[in-house]
Design a protein around this motif. Structure first.
Motif, PDB file in Angstrom:
ATOM      1  N   UNK A 161      -9.270  90.755  32.540  1.00  0.00           N
ATOM      2  CA  UNK A 161      -8.552  89.482  32.415  1.00  0.00           C
ATOM      3  C   UNK A 161      -8.144  88.833  33.740  1.00  0.00           C
ATOM      4  N   UNK A 162      -8.024  89.701  34.851  1.00  0.00           N
ATOM      5  CA  UNK A 162      -7.531  89.370  35.908  1.00  0.00           C
ATOM      6  C   UNK A 162      -8.385  88.702  36.926  1.00  0.00           C
ATOM      7  N   UNK A 163      -9.807  88.647  36.605  1.00  0.00           N
ATOM      8  CA  UNK A 163     -10.927  88.118  37.054  1.00  0.00           C
ATOM      9  C   UNK A 163     -11.149  88.468  38.609  1.00  0.00           C
ATOM     10  N   UNK A 164     -10.542  89.245  39.228  1.00  0.00           N
ATOM     11  CA  UNK A 164     -10.951  89.765  40.603  1.00  0.00           C
ATOM     12  C   UNK A 164     -11.970  90.702  40.818  1.00  0.00           C
ATOM     13  N   UNK A 165     -12.339  90.728  42.133  1.00  0.00           N
ATOM     14  CA  UNK A 165     -13.414  92.032  42.482  1.00  0.00           C
ATOM     15  C   UNK A 165     -12.919  93.197  42.119  1.00  0.00           C
ATOM     16  N   UNK A 166     -13.647  94.039  41.109  1.00  0.00           N
ATOM     17  CA  UNK A 166     -13.099  95.387  40.841  1.00  0.00           C
ATOM     18  C   UNK A 166     -13.738  96.444  41.858  1.00  0.00           C
ATOM     19  N   UNK A 167     -13.356  97.580  42.553  1.00  0.00           N
ATOM     20  CA  UNK A 167     -13.911  98.412  43.354  1.00  0.00           C
ATOM     21  C   UNK A 167     -13.434  99.763  42.509  1.00  0.00           C
ATOM     22  N   UNK A 168     -14.688 100.385  42.085  1.00  0.00           N
ATOM     23  CA  UNK A 168     -14.294 101.786  41.670  1.00  0.00           C
ATOM     24  C   UNK A 168     -14.856 102.954  42.661  1.00  0.00           C
ATOM     25  N   UNK A 169     -13.941 103.553  42.959  1.00  0.00           N
ATOM     26  CA  UNK A 169     -14.139 104.925  43.857  1.00  0.00           C
ATOM     27  C   UNK A 169     -14.248 105.947  42.965  1.00  0.00           C
ATOM     28  N   UNK A 170     -14.753 107.015  43.415  1.00  0.00           N
ATOM     29  CA  UNK A 170     -15.039 108.416  42.785  1.00  0.00           C
ATOM     30  C   UNK A 170     -15.443 108.116  41.342  1.00  0.00           C
ATOM     31  N   UNK A 171     -16.544 107.325  41.095  1.00  0.00           N
ATOM     32  CA  UNK A 171     -16.781 106.978  39.634  1.00  0.00           C
ATOM     33  C   UNK A 171     -18.092 107.053  39.331  1.00  0.00           C
ATOM     34  N   UNK A 172     -19.006 107.608  40.188  1.00  0.00           N
ATOM     35  CA  UNK A 172     -20.514 107.730  39.938  1.00  0.00           C
ATOM     36  C   UNK A 172     -20.800 108.542  38.539  1.00  0.00           C
ATOM     37  N   UNK A 173     -20.156 109.592  38.469  1.00  0.00           N
ATOM     38  CA  UNK A 173     -20.660 110.534  37.240  1.00  0.00           C
ATOM     39  C   UNK A 173     -20.091 109.853  35.927  1.00  0.00           C
ATOM     40  N   UNK A 174     -18.925 108.866  36.038  1.00  0.00           N
ATOM     41  CA  UNK A 174     -18.344 108.329  35.030  1.00  0.00           C
ATOM     42  C   UNK A 174     -18.711 106.602  34.933  1.00  0.00           C
ATOM     43  N   UNK A 175     -19.632 106.323  35.605  1.00  0.00           N
ATOM     44  CA  UNK A 175     -19.979 104.746  35.688  1.00  0.00           C
ATOM     45  C   UNK A 175     -20.394 104.356  34.354  1.00  0.00           C
TER      46      UNK A 175
END
Length: 487
Positions: A161-175
């Motif tokens: 809902x916030x509509x911004x850029x999302x940066x996920x760290x330490x997330x490869x295994x849970x992508x």
């Protein structure tokens, strides 16, 4: 008296992104506790005399529990200053806050030196601005790491809902799980996404897809940590703004064998062009404990390397000064040696047209820079080649030799030269030492960039495919590398 703990963020891997403040502290550090995500370039910069303690933290692999690390910092600080070195920034999912809580409990002083987080740096090196007025007005950094056997606790509804850029760290295994959560919360399936592996390093990989497919793209390409995942329309800008992968030598695997104290310029120039550099000093130069020669006996001094210049002048300045060279002809084998002399206020009277001991001797004689009436002193390595003295003897030019430094062969060479695009050699001794340390039986198919013909002859004799720089200079070697790769 108890010391102080410096919590330093080492940045995402590129040593050039280490802050000036961090570098100054590290140069004086005596004890350093570091994680595996600290870039190798930075590890190589650490003081050789420092005590290095690897606590091994990596994504999904914590052989030393966090509480034990915190307690270790407090224990070490009771004896003196300690540096806690972490990849990225200590306060961006670096658990620096937990370590400070322990230090506070023991009354240990500390200082925090921020580092550049990969959440921003990796995106920048992939040509993705994390904010852009035409696409978004906010940035959100989220950890995709979860405890074992537990589900991710993310508010997908709010993230969508916030509509911004999302940066996920330490997330490869849970992508896959993360993308499914975003889609279930109403995100458009064609929302652009990107994954960046080894961000800011020469082996960086980037993949662009949409939210519906990025999980499978990560699996298909076997993306591994360290990596960041970005979701947002700014990912569309990567194609036009990706500057890093467009560098002329991006990803080219090059070995630099130059001695550690001389490798900097070649290393940095190749790195600035995007090359993936392995620094493997093949030799080390060590000044000899030689008696200062009676310079009154000689009309000319011959230097065959920058190491020889440094060793000689360090000894000269202990017993006298540059005035002792008055009226004498000074010859240098090449431009680098001549430039080293200039640091001591001396300009070379003679530099041959080619970087070679043989050519140096021949041209000294041919130009009558030296004659039978002169007496030369050769100031060079104990292991110097016979080319130079042989020509002088043939032309009956009187000379003496003084070994001012030794060449020591290093044992930390690569096990194999195969798989590298180029190996660089700046002396024949580097070639000999490098070959000693490998298990390769032949070097056919291994490309060697050599600074001069003497070095090239040594490499050719061992079977390397040789490229020779047109001039005996680092800049000429760089030009040769660019030409070789068609860049």
């Amino acid at each position: 008296m108890a010391g102080k703990v410096y919590l330093i963020g080492a940045g995402p891997g590129d040593a050039g992104l280490l802050t000036v403040k961090a570098q100054k502290i590290l140069e004086k550090a005596e004890t350093i506790v570091y994680d595996r995500l600290v870039g190798k370039e930075i590890i190589d910069m650490l003081p050789e005399e420092a005590i290095l303690i690897d606590v091994g933290k990596n994504a999904g692999n914590h052989p030393v529990p966090q509480q034990e690390i915190s307690e270790l910092l407090a224990k070490l600080a009771k004896k003196g200053d300690v540096v806690r070195l972490k990849g990225g920034d200590s306060f961006v999912f670096g658990r620096g806050g937990e370590e400070i809580e322990t230090l506070n409990r023991y009354g240990i002083a500390y200082e925090v030196v921020p580092g550049i987080t990969s959440a921003i740096a990796a995106a920048a090196y992939a040509g993705i601005p994390v904010t852009h007025r035409d696409f978004c007005s906010s940035l959100h950094i989220i950890t995709g790491h979860k405890k074992k056997n537990e589900k991710l606790d993310l508010d997908y509804q709010s993230l969508v809902g916030i509509g911004g850029t999302l940066v996920f760290m330490m997330s490869v295994s849970n992508a896959g799980e993360i993308m499914e959560g975003l889609l279930a919360a109403g995100m458009e399936p064609d929302m652009p996404a990107a994954v960046i592996e080894n961000g800011t390093k020469a082996n960086q990989r980037k993949f662009i897809a949409d939210v519906g497919r990025i999980g499978s793209v990560i699996q298909q390409n076997e993306v591994v940590s360290p990596a960041v995942i970005l979701v947002g329309k700014v990912c569309l800008l990567s194609g036009q703004m990706d500057w890093f992968s467009k560098l002329p030598l991006f990803g080219r695997k090059i070995v630099v064998t130059r001695p550690k104290d001389r490798a900097g310029v070649l290393y940095e120039k190749l790195k600035a062009l995007g090359a993936d550099i392995t620094s493997m000093p093949a030799v080390e130069t060590v000044p000899c404990d030689f008696p200062m020669p009676d310079l009154n006996r000689y009309t000319a001094l011959i230097f065959t390397s920058p190491a020889g210049v440094n060793a000689f002048f360090c000894r000269l300045l202990k017993t006298g000064d540059a005035r002792m060279l008055y009226g004498k002809t000074i010859a240098a084998i090449g431009n680098a040696t001549a430039k080293e002399m200039e640091k001591y206020g001396i300009r070379a009277d003679f530099i041959p047209t080619e970087y070679s001991g043989e050519i140096l001797a021949k041209e000294l004689v041919a130009t009558r820079t030296v004659t039978k009436n002169d007496r030369l002193i050769l100031l060079r390595a104990r292991q110097g080649s016979d080319d130079l003295p042989k020509i002088l003897e043939q032309n009956e030019i009187p000379f003496d030799e003084t070994a001012v430094y030794d060449i020591l062969y290093r044992e930390n060479a690569l096990p194999t030269a195969k798989g590298y695009d180029l190996v660089t050699f700046t002396s024949a001794s580097c070639v000999k030492s490098f070959v000693r340390g490998t298990t390769d039986q032949d070097f056919n198919g291994v490309s060697a960039l050599c600074i001069g013909k003497q070095t090239a002859r040594q490499a050719e004799a061992l079977g390397f495919d040789v490229i020779v720089s047109k001039q005996a200079s680092i800049d000429s070697m760089i030009e040769a590398a660019l030409e070789y790769f068609g860049a």
